[in-house]
Design a protein around this motif. Structure first.
Motif, PDB file in Angstrom:
ATOM      1  N   LYS A 126     -18.057  82.849  21.424  1.00  0.00           N
ATOM      2  CA  LYS A 126     -17.454  83.954  22.175  1.00  0.00           C
ATOM      3  C   LYS A 126     -16.203  83.506  22.905  1.00  0.00           C
ATOM      4  CE  LYS A 126     -21.662  86.563  23.023  1.00  0.00           C
ATOM      5  NZ  LYS A 126     -22.656  86.956  24.045  1.00  0.00           N
TER       6      LYS A 126
ATOM      7  N   GLY B 208     -13.177  84.189  21.130  1.00  0.00           N
ATOM      8  CA  GLY B 208     -12.910  85.598  20.891  1.00  0.00           C
ATOM      9  C   GLY B 208     -11.782  86.155  21.739  1.00  0.00           C
ATOM     10  N   ASP B 209     -11.150  85.326  22.547  1.00  0.00           N
ATOM     11  CA  ASP B 209     -10.060  85.769  23.410  1.00  0.00           C
ATOM     12  C   ASP B 209      -8.753  85.139  22.927  1.00  0.00           C
ATOM     13  OD1 ASP B 209      -9.354  86.927  26.312  1.00  0.00           O
ATOM     14  OD2 ASP B 209      -8.298  85.019  26.001  1.00  0.00           O
ATOM     15  N   THR B 210      -7.775  85.975  22.636  1.00  0.00           N
ATOM     16  CA  THR B 210      -6.497  85.509  22.086  1.00  0.00           C
ATOM     17  C   THR B 210      -5.807  84.512  23.013  1.00  0.00           C
ATOM     18  OG1 THR B 210      -6.240  87.615  20.956  1.00  0.00           O
ATOM     19  CG2 THR B 210      -4.278  86.278  21.169  1.00  0.00           C
ATOM     20  N   THR B 211      -5.812  84.786  24.298  1.00  0.00           N
ATOM     21  CA  THR B 211      -5.143  83.871  25.236  1.00  0.00           C
ATOM     22  C   THR B 211      -5.789  82.495  25.211  1.00  0.00           C
ATOM     23  OG1 THR B 211      -4.491  85.694  26.679  1.00  0.00           O
ATOM     24  CG2 THR B 211      -4.511  83.489  27.650  1.00  0.00           C
ATOM     25  N   ARG B 212      -7.118  82.452  25.208  1.00  0.00           N
ATOM     26  CA  ARG B 212      -7.797  81.148  25.178  1.00  0.00           C
ATOM     27  C   ARG B 212      -7.491  80.412  23.880  1.00  0.00           C
ATOM     28  NH1 ARG B 212     -11.935  84.083  28.207  1.00  0.00           N
ATOM     29  NH2 ARG B 212     -13.030  84.592  26.290  1.00  0.00           N
TER      30      ARG B 212
ATOM     31  N   GLN C 132      -8.089  81.224  32.676  1.00  0.00           N
ATOM     32  CA  GLN C 132      -8.535  80.918  31.308  1.00  0.00           C
ATOM     33  C   GLN C 132      -8.871  79.435  31.163  1.00  0.00           C
ATOM     34  OE1 GLN C 132      -9.333  83.234  29.264  1.00  0.00           O
ATOM     35  NE2 GLN C 132      -8.416  84.879  30.466  1.00  0.00           N
TER      36      GLN C 132
END
Length: 119
Positions: A39, A42-46, A77
């Motif tokens: 998960k 699942g975050d573009t920034t990360r 982040q």
């Protein structure tokens, strides 16, 4: 609507294979931890941060400039990534540099890039 899905109408076809795989399955808590681990990706920034750190160790200000985001947003982040043991940091004077936590993280990023490049 007509479905072209194959439907299995029996309980087990290959009992020995099912039992073999069942014996190799990890406990539910490990599988849940693995799902939580993915998960994070699942975050573009990360993912951008991880990809950038795969290229070079960077400080928060440099990551902020690179991604055109606030230092506060990047710090948030990075905290999530640190808590997931995906990044680590080191201090040099007043500057804190971030890097990928280990070779495994680097391999995950690089394998992911390689996989999507094949598509």
């Amino acid at each position: 609507m007509v479905k072209n899905e194959a439907i299995c109408d029996c309980e087990v076809i290959h009992t020995e294979l099912v039992e073999k795989v069942k014996g190799q399955l990890k406990p539910d808590e490990v599988i849940c931890d693995l799902a939580d681990f993915f998960k994070i990706f699942g975050d573009t920034t990360r993912v951008k941060i991880l990809y950038a750190l795969d290229q070079s160790d960077l400080c928060v200000c440099d990551i902020s400039a690179l991604l055109n985001m606030t230092v506060s947003a990047i710090s948030h982040q990075l905290k999530i990534l640190r808590e997931a043991n995906l990044v680590k940091n080191r201090r040099e004077g007043k500057i804190v540099y971030y890097s990928l936590a280990d070779r495994h993280v680097q391999e995950i990023i690089e394998c992911g890039i390689e996989h999507i490049s094949e598509l």
